[in-house]
Design an enzyme around this catalytic site. Structure first.
Site, short mmCIF file in Angstrom:
data_model
loop_
_atom_site.label_atom_id
_atom_site.label_comp_id
_atom_site.label_asym_id
_atom_site.label_seq_id
_atom_site.Cartn_x
_atom_site.Cartn_y
_atom_site.Cartn_z
N HIS A 41 -3.74 -5.06 0.55
CA HIS A 41 -3.19 -5.39 1.87
C HIS A 41 -3.25 -6.90 2.12
O HIS A 41 -4.14 -7.38 2.84
CB HIS A 41 -3.98 -4.66 2.97
CG HIS A 41 -3.56 -3.25 3.19
ND1 HIS A 41 -2.42 -2.92 3.91
CD2 HIS A 41 -4.11 -2.08 2.80
CE1 HIS A 41 -2.30 -1.61 3.95
NE2 HIS A 41 -3.30 -1.07 3.28
N GLU A 66 -1.60 -8.65 4.08
CA GLU A 66 -1.30 -9.00 5.47
C GLU A 66 -2.49 -8.83 6.40
O GLU A 66 -2.50 -9.32 7.54
CB GLU A 66 -0.13 -8.13 5.98
CG GLU A 66 -0.47 -6.74 6.47
CD GLU A 66 -0.87 -5.72 5.41
OE1 GLU A 66 -1.06 -4.55 5.78
OE2 GLU A 66 -1.03 -6.08 4.22
N CYS A 68 0.84 -1.20 0.00
CA CYS A 68 0.00 0.00 0.00
C CYS A 68 0.88 1.26 0.00
O CYS A 68 1.48 1.56 -1.03
CB CYS A 68 -0.99 -0.02 1.16
SG CYS A 68 -2.35 1.16 0.93
#
Length: 251
Positions: A192, A194, A96
């Site tokens: 994202h 994660e 990001c």
């Protein structure tokens, strides 16, 4: 290129965190048998130079813009680190804001509050032919549907609008074209991989225009796919770090 510390043979991956609520999250476990060195830049910890990061580098997201040096005075050093790491052969992953910083550091262009608006929730990341067989994101193409798409969490309003010269364009979404790219030894992803549900909840709650319940419902509906793709990216990146660390150093 390996850099064992005190007899520890595990590769070292430095993680740069720019906002306290944008953590390594699920990637910490998914990266597996590596030594993670967390640099809390938001708390005043110094950003290292490329020679100090070890075998790999992960740059996380954050709430500031890629050029918000007044709010985040470590950003110039972080952009310099990304530029240097990507040309010196350090396996690097920008997530990001990390992807936007990588693009800006290598001569691309990032637009603050891009006109399409905030991209939030679970989006379809569509992989381009250039991603097939890629050392890091090729594993995600293997998990894609018939449209060559994989679901991933997203939460951003700034966006990369021009890739750096020499970058390889790897993926897009319906709202924003540059969802993933590679330049030198670095990969940038706008989404994202994660983020788990609680992290995503915190981000959604911070934006009045985002429907938190809708975001979490979409995440829950596709959680198995989202998790499989995020884990695959972390594992593929870690495998690339290990393989690169084992390469002989040329004289």
């Amino acid at each position: 290129m390996t850099s064992p510390l005190h007899g520890d043979p595990r590769p070292v991956v430095t993680v740069i965190q720019s906002s306290p609520d944008v953590p390594i999250d699920r990637f910490g476990e998914w990266l597996g048998d590596v030594e993670l060195r967390l640099v809390a830049a938001f708390a005043g910890e110094s950003v290292p130079i490329a020679d100090e990061v070890g075998d790999g580098l992960v740059v996380l997201g954050g709430h500031m813009s890629a050029h918000d040096d007044a709010t985040a005075p470590w950003l110039p050093e972080l952009r310099a680190l990304l530029a240097d790491a990507s040309v010196q052969g350090v396996p690097t992953l920008g997530i990001c804001l990390g992807a936007q910083l990588l693009a800006a550091a290598r001569g691309g262009r990032v637009q603050v509050a891009a006109p399409p608006g905030r991209e939030s929730g679970v989006i379809d990341v569509r992989w381009r032919p250039e991603a097939i067989g890629d050392a890091v994101v090729g594993a995600l193409v293997d998990l894609a549907d018939e449209r060559r798409a994989t679901p991933q969490p997203s939460m951003h309003a700034d966006a990369i609008v021009d890739l750096p010269r020499g970058a390889v364009w790897l993926a897009s979404s319906a709202m924003y074209p540059y969802q993933a790219f590679r330049i030198g030894s670095a990969w940038g992803v706008q989404f994202h991989p994660e983020a788990g549900a609680e992290t995503l909840r915190g981000w959604a709650d911070g934006h009045e225009e985002v429907d938190t319940d809708a975001v979490l419902a979409a995440f829950a509906a596709r959680e198995a796919e989202v998790t499989a793709v995020g884990r695959a990216l972390a594992q593929s990146f870690a495998a690339h770090v290990r393989a690169t660390a084992q390469e002989p150093v040329s004289a």
